[in-house]
Write an enzyme that holds these catalytic residues in place. Structure first.
Site, short mmCIF file in Angstrom:
data_model
loop_
_atom_site.label_atom_id
_atom_site.label_comp_id
_atom_site.label_asym_id
_atom_site.label_seq_id
_atom_site.Cartn_x
_atom_site.Cartn_y
_atom_site.Cartn_z
CG HIS A 1 -56.84 3.53 -43.63
ND1 HIS A 1 -58.12 3.36 -43.15
CD2 HIS A 1 -56.96 4.38 -44.68
CE1 HIS A 1 -58.97 4.06 -43.87
NE2 HIS A 1 -58.30 4.68 -44.81
CD GLU B 1 -58.40 9.11 -50.02
OE1 GLU B 1 -57.92 9.59 -51.08
OE2 GLU B 1 -58.83 7.95 -49.93
#
Length: 471
Positions: free
Chosen positions: A274, A350
């Site tokens: 990202h 994550e």
């Protein structure tokens, strides 16, 4: 005359979708000999934190045990083993950590009043082994979202729980061989499932971990992995390269330049990290248990450049993203350019860094030095306040990889995710030493590529590509 012992296992969990946010808890009481479910408890709490929900689950589980006992029971005959994936609750209730937060003190005191301290012991377990309670907590949160209470009659939390084999012996329902994976030890599935990479799926990862913990087995080399906030240990797994031979049950490597069977087109994963958030340049822990930050202006520019790259390339067939906002926003930029929908896969999120979310590595070292030392040396240790170990992350990432590779065989998939999942996928694909993750650099919005073939082999084609960000 002493009473016959009354023994129980309590597994409890709690969750908050926002932390604080809509929260719920779940607890299950088990027979420690058979693994039989004796009672389930779950409830929606409204807005609360993860830790409050976890404590509420503990209290509910202990009260459920109390409800199962005769009124005149001698508490000295009661033995309750509490298993939770919350390091915070386990350590605080065991008396090893102080309880400082004002919301936690009354809950801990309430739990302590249900049974004498001598009757209750506490054990930390990985999240993977607390799925029953976790499912109950999520059922409660889902019910609360609909404005309804959790109903035991509609619960399916126990359906996927492995049941002991009674072996046809007479006795109560569920009596027989105990479930060692859940209650007393560890049993791992044999490698199965679609071919993936050098580890060939989560089952192989579990099998390798089990072998590494077996006395006399060759020790795997410990390693570290560079996260968004510093360095942390990677799962110690020694993967094998090749395809599984179903007859022999062994791995047959495919090496060299000789003739090989036509395996068709591989599933190609473009692994896009990202774009930046405000936490990225400050090197703060930013996992799945924190504030879920949006892209910063710099991050939005990086996402736009990635969209330009894939818009010109036009090879992507599918876009899959982590559920976290920074990934969804990055994926949305590419989606708008290509006209493709975005699939969300929970396995790509994550690591949950628990109480360390939003802190720098130095701040964690100052506040939680002992916990940090343990976490850095033990890939099965979770951060302070709960969260995920790197073993747990590797298992769910491998499961997500196998799931996506099977669903999109022969296609090109853009996977928008985070540092830890990308490095885990690359390391497993290479069959590289565990400490290789420490040597990988992953810039914000960088691109890595791995191809997965039907014979179980994998090819890393690109790591940390950033040419698309230069305009």
């Amino acid at each position: 005359m002493s009473s016959a012992p009354h023994r129980f296992v309590v597994e409890a969990d709690g969750g908050s979708r926002g932390n604080p946010g809509p929260a719920g808890y779940g607890a299950v009481v088990l027979d420690p000999l058979t693994g039989t479910t004796l009672a389930e408890r779950a409830a929606y709490l409204g807005v609360a934190t993860n830790n409050v929900a976890e404590y509420k689950g503990l209290v509910a589980g202990l009260r459920a045990v109390r409800d199962l006992l005769p009124e005149d029971v001698d508490d000295a005959s009661v033995e309750v083993r509490v298993r939770m994936d919350s390091k915070l609750v386990v350590e605080q209730m065991s008396g090893r950590w102080k309880i400082k937060h004002p919301d936690m003190k009354p809950l801990a005191a309430e739990a302590a009043r249900i049974f004498p301290a001598s009757s209750v012991s506490y054990e930390w377990i990985p999240r993977e082994k607390n799925k029953h309670a976790d499912r109950l907590a999520n059922e409660a949160m889902d019910a609360g979202k609909r404005g309804r209470p959790w109903e035991p009659s509609s619960s399916t939390a126990d359906l996927d729980t492995p049941r002991p084999d009674s072996g046809g012996a007479a006795g109560p329902v569920g009596a027989g061989t105990p479930d060692p994976d859940r209650l007393t030890g560890e049993v791992y599935d044999a490698p199965t499932g679609p071919p993936g990479d050098a580890a060939a799926g989560a089952a192989k990862v579990r099998a390798a971990l089990a072998a590494a913990r077996t006395p006399g087995a060759d020790a795997a080399e410990p390693a570290t992995v560079d996260t968004e906030a510093g360095t942390a240990p990677a799962v110690t797994v020694a993967p094998q390269v090749g395809a599984v031979n179903p007859q022999a049950g062994t791995v047959t490597p495919q090496v060299g330049w000789g003739a090989a069977p036509d395996m068709g087109e591989p599933a190609v994963f473009h692994l896009l990290r990202h774009g930046e958030t405000v936490l990225t340049p400050e090197k703060r822990f930013s996992g799945s248990g924190g504030s879920d930050p949006e892209l910063s202006p710099a991050g939005r520019e990086q996402a736009a450049r990635a969209a330009d790259h894939f818009g010109a390339d036009r090879t992507v067939d599918v876009i899959v993203s982590s559920p976290l906002r920074r990934c969804r926003e990055t994926a949305a930029a590419v989606s708008a350019r290509l006209g493709l929908d975005v699939e969300i896969d929970e396995g790509l999120r994550e690591t949950d860094f628990g109480a360390w979310e939003g802190l720098t590595f130095g701040e964690v070292r100052e506040r939680y030095a002992s916990d940090l030392t343990t976490w850095l040396s033990d890939p099965e240790a979770a951060p302070t306040g709960g969260g995920e170990s790197f073993v747990e992350v590797a298992l769910r990432v491998a499961e997500a990889r196998d799931r996506l590779a099977a669903r999109h065989a022969g296609r090109t998939v853009l996977v928008v995710t985070h540092v830890t999942p990308i490095k885990t996928l690359v390391r497993l694909a290479l069959g590289a030493p565990a400490d290789s993750m420490f040597r990988m650099e992953l810039s914000a919005a960088s691109l890595s590529t791995v191809a997965y073939y039907a014979d179980g082999n994998a090819s890393v084609r690109l790591l940390n590509g950033t040419s698309h960000l230069r305009g």
